[in-house]
Structure formats: C-alpha cells, structure tokens
Design a protein around this motif. Sequence first.
Motif, PDB file in Angstrom:
ATOM      1  N   GLU A  60      17.061 -15.750   0.533  1.00 37.42           N
ATOM      2  CA  GLU A  60      16.301 -14.540   0.869  1.00 37.42           C
ATOM      3  C   GLU A  60      14.846 -14.873   1.192  1.00 37.42           C
ATOM      4  O   GLU A  60      14.253 -14.280   2.093  1.00 37.42           O
ATOM      5  CB  GLU A  60      16.402 -13.515  -0.270  1.00 37.42           C
ATOM      6  N   THR A  61      14.272 -15.825   0.459  1.00 39.75           N
ATOM      7  CA  THR A  61      12.903 -16.225   0.773  1.00 39.75           C
ATOM      8  C   THR A  61      12.858 -16.867   2.161  1.00 39.75           C
ATOM      9  O   THR A  61      11.970 -16.579   2.969  1.00 39.75           O
ATOM     10  CB  THR A  61      12.357 -17.197  -0.293  1.00 39.75           C
ATOM     11  N   ALA A  62      13.842 -17.717   2.445  1.00 37.87           N
ATOM     12  CA  ALA A  62      13.879 -18.385   3.749  1.00 37.87           C
ATOM     13  C   ALA A  62      14.043 -17.363   4.876  1.00 37.87           C
ATOM     14  O   ALA A  62      13.343 -17.432   5.895  1.00 37.87           O
ATOM     15  CB  ALA A  62      15.018 -19.409   3.783  1.00 37.87           C
ATOM     16  N   ALA A  63      14.954 -16.414   4.695  1.00 40.85           N
ATOM     17  CA  ALA A  63      15.169 -15.402   5.740  1.00 40.85           C
ATOM     18  C   ALA A  63      13.885 -14.619   5.978  1.00 40.85           C
ATOM     19  O   ALA A  63      13.532 -14.301   7.114  1.00 40.85           O
ATOM     20  CB  ALA A  63      16.298 -14.445   5.325  1.00 40.85           C
ATOM     21  N   ALA A  64      13.142 -14.339   4.908  1.00 42.38           N
ATOM     22  CA  ALA A  64      11.915 -13.561   5.045  1.00 42.38           C
ATOM     23  C   ALA A  64      10.813 -14.366   5.741  1.00 42.38           C
ATOM     24  O   ALA A  64      10.096 -13.820   6.581  1.00 42.38           O
ATOM     25  CB  ALA A  64      11.444 -13.073   3.672  1.00 42.38           C
ATOM     26  N   VAL A  65      10.666 -15.647   5.437  1.00 45.05           N
ATOM     27  CA  VAL A  65       9.626 -16.418   6.134  1.00 45.05           C
ATOM     28  C   VAL A  65      10.015 -16.653   7.596  1.00 45.05           C
ATOM     29  O   VAL A  65       9.153 -16.703   8.470  1.00 45.05           O
ATOM     30  CB  VAL A  65       9.244 -17.774   5.461  1.00 45.05           C
ATOM     31  N   LEU A  66      11.302 -16.772   7.853  1.00 41.62           N
ATOM     32  CA  LEU A  66      11.735 -16.918   9.254  1.00 41.62           C
ATOM     33  C   LEU A  66      11.449 -15.629  10.024  1.00 41.62           C
ATOM     34  O   LEU A  66      10.994 -15.658  11.164  1.00 41.62           O
ATOM     35  CB  LEU A  66      13.223 -17.277   9.320  1.00 41.62           C
ATOM     36  N   ALA A  67      11.690 -14.483   9.371  1.00 40.45           N
ATOM     37  CA  ALA A  67      11.414 -13.196  10.023  1.00 40.45           C
ATOM     38  C   ALA A  67       9.921 -13.010  10.248  1.00 40.45           C
ATOM     39  O   ALA A  67       9.506 -12.232  11.103  1.00 40.45           O
ATOM     40  CB  ALA A  67      11.972 -12.052   9.183  1.00 40.45           C
ATOM     41  N   SER A  68       9.096 -13.711   9.470  1.00 40.94           N
ATOM     42  CA  SER A  68       7.645 -13.607   9.640  1.00 40.94           C
ATOM     43  C   SER A  68       7.113 -14.617  10.643  1.00 40.94           C
ATOM     44  O   SER A  68       5.936 -14.575  10.976  1.00 40.94           O
ATOM     45  CB  SER A  68       6.919 -13.858   8.321  1.00 40.94           C
ATOM     46  N   GLY A  69       7.941 -15.568  11.050  1.00 42.26           N
ATOM     47  CA  GLY A  69       7.462 -16.471  12.090  1.00 42.26           C
ATOM     48  C   GLY A  69       7.518 -17.957  11.798  1.00 42.26           C
ATOM     49  O   GLY A  69       7.008 -18.756  12.578  1.00 42.26           O
ATOM     50  N   SER A  70       8.136 -18.387  10.703  1.00 46.92           N
ATOM     51  CA  SER A  70       8.264 -19.827  10.473  1.00 46.92           C
ATOM     52  C   SER A  70       9.189 -20.436  11.517  1.00 46.92           C
ATOM     53  O   SER A  70      10.225 -19.868  11.833  1.00 46.92           O
ATOM     54  CB  SER A  70       8.850 -20.101   9.090  1.00 46.92           C
ATOM     55  N   ASN A  71       8.798 -21.605  12.017  1.00 45.15           N
ATOM     56  CA  ASN A  71       9.635 -22.284  13.008  1.00 45.15           C
ATOM     57  C   ASN A  71      10.583 -23.269  12.346  1.00 45.15           C
ATOM     58  O   ASN A  71      11.501 -23.783  12.985  1.00 45.15           O
ATOM     59  CB  ASN A  71       8.763 -23.002  14.021  1.00 45.15           C
ATOM     60  N   ALA A  72      10.330 -23.557  11.070  1.00 46.56           N
ATOM     61  CA  ALA A  72      11.227 -24.422  10.315  1.00 46.56           C
ATOM     62  C   ALA A  72      11.068 -24.123   8.834  1.00 46.56           C
ATOM     63  O   ALA A  72       9.985 -23.740   8.386  1.00 46.56           O
ATOM     64  CB  ALA A  72      10.911 -25.892  10.580  1.00 46.56           C
ATOM     65  N   VAL A  73      12.157 -24.280   8.089  1.00 49.75           N
ATOM     66  CA  VAL A  73      12.092 -24.107   6.635  1.00 49.75           C
ATOM     67  C   VAL A  73      12.696 -25.333   5.963  1.00 49.75           C
ATOM     68  O   VAL A  73      13.576 -25.987   6.529  1.00 49.75           O
ATOM     69  CB  VAL A  73      12.861 -22.847   6.144  1.00 49.75           C
TER      70      VAL A  73
END
Lengths: 313, 449
Positions: free
Chosen positions: A281-294
Amino acid sequence: MPFNAKSGKFNASINVVEIGTGDKKIKIGGENVLPFYTFDAPVENAPKVGIEITDFGLEHEPDCVKKYYEGCATVVDMAKKAAEMEGVDFLSIRLEGGDPNGANKSTEELVQLVKEVAEAVDLPLVVCGSKNVEKDAELLAKAAEALDGKNAVLLSAREENYKAVGAAAGLAYKQLVGAESAVDINLAKQLNVLLTQLGVDGKSIVMNVGSAAAGYGFEYVVSTMDRIKAAALGQGDTTLQMPIITPVASEVWGVKEAIASEADMPEWGDQEERGIDMEVETAAAVLASGSNAVILKHPVSVATVSKMIKALM
Amino acid sequence: MALKGLDIFKLSPKKNCKECGSPTCMAFSMKVAQGAADISACPYFSEEAKATLMEATAPPMKTIKVGAGEKEIALGGETVLFRHEKTFVSKTRYAVALCSGMDDAEIEAKLANISKVDYDRIGERMYVEMVYVNYDPAAGADKYLDLVKKAAGLNRVLVLGCQDAEVAKAAVELVKADKPILNGADASNYEAMSAVATEAGVVLGVTGANMEETYETIKKLEALGNKNLIVDVGVTSIKEAYKTAVLLRRTAIKDGDRSCGYPSLVQANVLAKGDLHMQAALASLFTMKYGSVIVMEEMNYAQALPLYGLRQNVFTDPQKPMKVEPGIYAINGADENSICLTTVDFALTYFVVSGELERSGVPCNLIISDAGGLSVLTAWAAGKLSANTIAKYFAEADIEGKVKNRTLVIPGKVAVLKGEIEAKLPGWNIVVGPTEAVQLVKFLKDMQG
C-alpha cells in the motif's frame, strides 16, 4: 454530447535515466504526464521495482522474508536468488552494517561485498549507504570506484556529503547519483542545484525525496511529490526533472503494524500479511504520487506491485 | 464555471431598492459573484433567474449524501485535484462485498468478519463503513432480498449492486429508509433504474464499458432529471477504471463539466478478484487518486492498518497539524515505576517517538502535553513547549500521583529547558535525551546499562 477529454499532457518531461548495462538495463522517467495518466500521452518507461538485500544477509531479516532465501549461505547467494524473483527490475543492496553506531563494518569489507554482488548478478544495481553521512561519504565513493562501468545508482548523496559522493559517483566514475532530501521540495531542488554546480550532469541524477510508511506523516510525502511533479512538468523546472526513486522497504519494515508479532497483537492477525500489505500500500501510494521506481523487500510485495504497474500501463 | 458580477447584474431587477442591504443592484451582483452575499437576499430576482444562477454558481463537484441519521456519509464535493491546494473534503469510504451467489457459510463468515476491524486512530474511528450487496441472477431474487435484509442488520450504509430493475425495486423497498446507494444503471437499463432510484429517493450508481460510454449514460440520466448519482468507474480493466476516476475528477474541477462532478465507486473486489494483496494496492491507489467508495472482498487488519492510516494522512487539512490527546502513554508494558519521557502532541512526532520507544523494548511512560500540535522546535519557539507548560500539565494531569518514577527525559532539541524544568518540577531528575527519535533506542539502552 459525447465526452471529450482535454489532454493533461505537459510540454516538459521528466529526464530519462538509464540504469545498469547490457540486456537487463532499465530506463526510468521520460513521461510528460502525471503518474499512470497514459490516457493523456503514452508513458514509455513504466515505473520499476527493485528488491532490497542488506550486507547482513539473512541475519536481520524477518522470518517471513528469510523463508524465500532458503539455502542461501551468503549475501551473494541471496542476490542471485533475489534477481530471479518475479517482477524484479533491479537489485538494491543496503550497507546497513557500515553505520559507526551499529556494526561499524569497514569500508573495504563492504565494498568487497558490493563488488562480489555486482559480479554475481547482471541486474541494474542500486547501492544504499549506511545512513551515516560521514561514513557514506567514504563508503559510497569507494563503491562508485569498485563498480566502474556498471552504471549503478549510489544512494545517497545528502546535503552534508554531496561533494564526496557526487564527485566520486557523478564525476570520476560516471555512475548515477541518488540525491536524498527530507520530504521538502525546496531541499530537493537545492541539492540538485548543488550537485549540478559541482559538475554532475543533471541527467545522471535520480532523487530520493524522502518517504514514510502509510499513516506516518505520509501527507508530507504526497504533497512533496505532487509539488515536485507540478514544478517539473507544469513549470518546466529543469532542477526538479530528475526521476524519483523511493526506498519503501526501509521505511515500512520498521513500523509496528508491519513487524509486531501475532503473539503481541493477536487481533491484528498474521504478521507476514501485515508486512506485505504495509509495503504494497505504501508503494502503490508513492507510485501514485510520482515515484519512478520503488525499492521493496518482500517477494510477494515485489510481484504484486509489479503486476499493478503492468495493469496500469 | 464561475459567473462574473456583470452576468449576474444582467439578470438582476435593477431597482436599486437597497432591500438586500447593498446600495445598488450592481454592488449586490458583485458581492454574489465573490460569494460574499447570497442570491436569496434579494426578494425581486425572478425564480427563473435564481435557478439559472444557482446552477451556475454551484460547486463543480456535487456532494452526494448517503445513509440516514447518524450513519449519514457525504461523498464528493471536492474542489481541488491536489491536497496542497486545499483540504480534501470527503474522505474515501471502504465497503466489503457480499453476493447472493455465495453459499450460506461464506455469507455468515463475511457478515461476522465485517465488524472485526474497528479501532481508534488519533481520534478517528476506523471501520468498514459500507456494505456492498451484489445480486447474482442465478441465485434468484428471494435469496438476494434475504441477503439485503441480513446486511441491513450490520448497521452500515448499504450499496445494492443490482442491474435488474424489478429486483432492485424490491430490494430498495426493504431498506430505502436507510438511504442506500442503488448501483447498477448502464446504457441498457438506465431509464428503469433511474425510475426505481428516484421513486425511492436513493442515489443511483451508473457505469459503462469505458469513460465515454459512462459519460453518455450520465447525460441521459441528467436529461431525465436525475442528478443524484455516483459513478461506478467500471470493471473492464484496472487501467480503464483509473482513467475514469481521474478524468471524472479532473474534468469536473478543471474544465467545470458538472456531468463529471459526481463521486466515484471502485469495485477493487472485481478488478482484482481473489488477490487480496492486489486489492490492497488498488485501495491505496484509488484512495490517492479520486475514489469516493472502494469495495473490497474483505477488510482484514493487514489491509486496514496502512489503508486507514493513509486515508487519515491524505484527508487532513494541510494547514492544520494532526494532534494526539495529551496523557500518559504506557509503552512496552510500563508501570508507575518505569522511566518517563516527554514530547509534544504533534501526531507525527508522537508516532515516530513511540515507534522508537517500542523498538527499544524498554518499558517507559511517554508523557504528552498539549503543545498546540506543533513539532518540538516550533512549539518551543511559539512558547507552547516550555518549563511552564510542562509543569502546568504535570499539575493538571496529576502526573506525580500517577507515576512514582522521578526521571524525566526531555527532547534533546530543547536541552536549554533543563534548568527551568528542574526548578519547576522539584524532586525530578531531568535528563536531556537525543535530538532525533532514531537515537532513542541506543540512548535508552545506554541509560539502562
């Protein structure tokens, strides 16, 4: 009247950064739209998922992660196994043991390990430091030297040690510099400016703008990333057009929701499930905010997040 | 689309009678345009003109209310795309799905599970607020109606998922006083479904194979006079659902198209059937990007803990910090003889500090006093964390009566307060702690050793 969507495409775009070499190399960034807005314009490079191991091998891993590395005697064995897991685009090795307030392993020992890992796997590599700025200045500079020609990311250069890390990784050995700032658009911008003034090519910088586990002040992460993307794309701010890479594992596998044992919190249920969902869930949220990689830790999280990215592209 | 003062003036009676309190009709029109005066203050605007103006000055995204009485929930009503622009208004709500096609044992298990997740986090009750009851035609109407009755017993807001207007009518009839959502209108059945929903006075959920088709059906429903809607972003694919959720919100807010200005519903349970981790990922994704109601196959603690925390973070006022209640928080099974530490009531500080204290395994009492919800240094600079405030809180809350230990660790960032606190709290051994929470584990271990 039929629906006619106005395109939310921007004139500016995020820099494309290539990590690694050979067949397995990856590209992140390049988009001129907000995260996963493929309906505005095609997004060429999907966000990527990395898997994290540390210099402690299995020693510090929770049991629910250990079981996936059964039979691995060394860190190099783990790296090989991790590289084969479903959904893994790159490998991240965190040199936790370098922390002078912790195990205080020597730079030579850790750099030797990084070298062995780099020889054992052909995946793109991210080297994360010990989080101690003085130690990292030396450690990451030496790691940059040892990885000459591998086009790896050194994570991270911070305000306190950007000169040492930036000079070695960005100038001397032409690696990629991970610029880390603490959840603030101005700090992120300032560090990028400092690094480029040092002579580091802006196109070889990736940013770690800071993160938090979901529920732990995550609103700052969301707003920082939203504003960075708005400045980079909407205002064409070249000092913020670096792609963002977010280490999620090191944030989430420390909070109680993820690690408290079922014996301690019986109503919360299975600990492994909690760890995975906190990470996913944290990863999905940072990706939705604009992270290009996790960067994630649990193999199930890696597979799930990778699958979500594919479904959205 | 915001109206200009002049546009309003054109519709005004132009009498300059001053009855509204403004000197001229022109001045009044300007005030209305800025939102400083309400159109109803003028007794002479024609009903027609009022209707035109109400329509034009209404917010771009409707607030839709569902549920009755205490359970009433507002959905939508958002005014911005990003939380740093302005506070998001209506938080995302989570639903668990039941289906009349499930066997009895499964239904019973689901019913029992729905109320399991129910806890408090920083003053907010976290639980499954809605139940989605899906109609499986193969199981027959009677079984569905039975299930609706059972679900109503859970005392949650219901979403009735049913595309058969006749069955829907019977189901809505059973629970219409509780103001459920009736989800099931599409291009093929919208007229009949809309009739059922409007007759019962409930919100209608509308969907389509893609954004374009959904939009056309919304337009048709609006032509029938039904604007009490919620948009199901569809189950064709995750990609299409995300596109629909984003485009609805963006087109409503940025382009002022009110036909897009409805709350959204996401069936994560269908988009990622059987994959609970993927549903967790989607719940997080759609909490970030514009889902008003998210339906899950189940809600367990693993999914809920990060999800509700995320929602609480995202839907906070960016200008108002989150606060925890002042008090003594016993950590690691601390009792009255355990060491005391103090910090501010800023939620983030509390979480980081308490997390590190837990990690240390050392039993300790974390004493939180009211510091206006600010971080340590900000509170100190604002005079909200001082020897006085701490001493005052200790007296008010009778800390000395509750705790026997007399060692108090203060945040390293306010080491300057040590002397003053010692003077205000005689009998206490004041110790300066580390400046960063992450150093607490080592600090406490060193202190013990």
